[in-house]
Design a protein around this motif. Structure first.
Motif: not given
Length: 337
Positions: A259-270
């Motif tokens: 989840e930590k990596l998933s959230a960071m990846a989504g935030a980077a694309w935002d």
């Protein structure tokens, strides 16, 4: 005194040799350019997390130019590279459950959707085995996909018959419902296709106006209130590579993934979407902001009616409670933060 010095030197060499053998390089295959946030932010950040968590025993290196993004799944399965990421829609038929997060009208950003994606995968979808042969270390989405065209669009009927690059997944269903002529190609090929007039447009998030330089070849963007869809991606590792690591290093890597990596990846694309919008505006792209209640927004909402049921029917053979998963995914995403 000489014997002691020689023994000390030999011992030092043995220790250094032991240390060098203990250090492992984790090779990531990437199909996006080095400047893209997936490489410049996501993998770079995760690499630091991994190296810190393993106290330097595992180093991370990114490799480029390994082929079509759909082959990343096989390259990791076969151990050609140790880890990668790819878009689920590039492999139609294998990945169906992942389309839950892509369904229209979710109305959230990529970070919220990515966290929901990860949680629902682990609770409902992992048991179906769609990622068999891979160790999933993260799941994310890009931001809302929008309409990008050479010519302006005022109605969905303007798209009928147009040659549109589609990447698979829910995009394909939307294209079918609109009546476009679908052209398949990986995202990095869009610039060339638009430049040569092979396609009239494409459905993608705004991030690529900057990182794939699409503002140079696309002069019109129609931005729907919640976008058209979200795109589902996985980040994954070779299970044998992971199994060969010391148990404490395996645990350390998984602790900085999920989840930590998933959230960071989504935030980077935002963040990338915001930069893409700025890039498009600065280069004079005509951006039409469609508001809730506008004719085009209502047209799109009507177009998507029945898509939930179509999705549920398409995954009926997966042996999971997809209806409950879809409901919970939306609750998590819409209540995130």
């Amino acid at each position: 005194m000489l014997k002691i010095t020689v023994k000390t030197a030999l011992l030092s060499l043995l220790l250094m040799s032991s240390y060098s053998h203990a250090e492992t390089t984790l090779r990531i295959g990437s199909w996006m350019p080095p400047t893209h946030p997936q490489n410049a932010v996501v993998w770079t950040t995760w690499a630091k997390w991994v190296e810190e968590a393993t106290e330097g025993r595992v180093k991370v290196a990114v490799e480029y130019g390994l082929g079509h993004p759909k082959t990343m799944f096989e390259l990791v399965e076969d151990g050609v590279i140790d880890a990668s990421f790819s878009y689920h829609g590039y492999v139609p038929g294998r990945f169906k459950l992942t389309q839950a997060v892509e369904q229209p009208m979710l109305g959230v950003d990529a970070e919220a959707a990515s966290v929901a994606h990860w949680r629902i995968h682990n609770k409902y979808f992992a048991q179906a085995g769609e990622h068999e042969g891979l160790e999933v270390i993260g799941l994310f989405t890009h931001g809302p996909g929008q309409i990008h065209m050479a010519k302006p669009v005022s109605s969905l009927s303007d798209l009928k018959g147009k040659k549109i690059r589609l990447g698979g997944g829910v995009q394909a269903e939307l294209g079918h419902r609109i009546g476009v002529t679908s052209v398949g190609a990986p995202a990095p090929k869009i610039y060339e296709m638009m430049q040569q007039g092979v396609i009239d447009g494409f459905f993608l998030p705004l991030i690529d106006h900057k990182y794939l330089r699409l503002s140079e070849v696309t002069r019109n963007v129609t931005q729907l209130p919640s976008g058209m869809y979200l795109g589902s991606f996985a980040m994954f590792m070779n299970p044998d590579f992971l199994a060969d690591l010391d148990a404490k290093d395996r645990k350390a890597i998984m602790a900085v993934s999920g989840e930590k990596l998933s959230a960071m990846a989504g935030a980077a694309w935002d963040a990338g979407d915001a930069e893409g919008l700025n890039s498009a505006q600065e280069t004079g792209v005509n951006i039409t902001m469609v508001e809730d209640g506008d004719t085009l927004a209502n047209e799109f909402k009507a177009l998507t009616e029945g898509m939930d049921q179509a999705f549920l029917e398409s995954v009926a053979d997966r042996g999971v409670d997809a209806r409950a998963a879809l409901t919970e995914l939306r609750e998590i995403a819409r209540n995130y933060k």
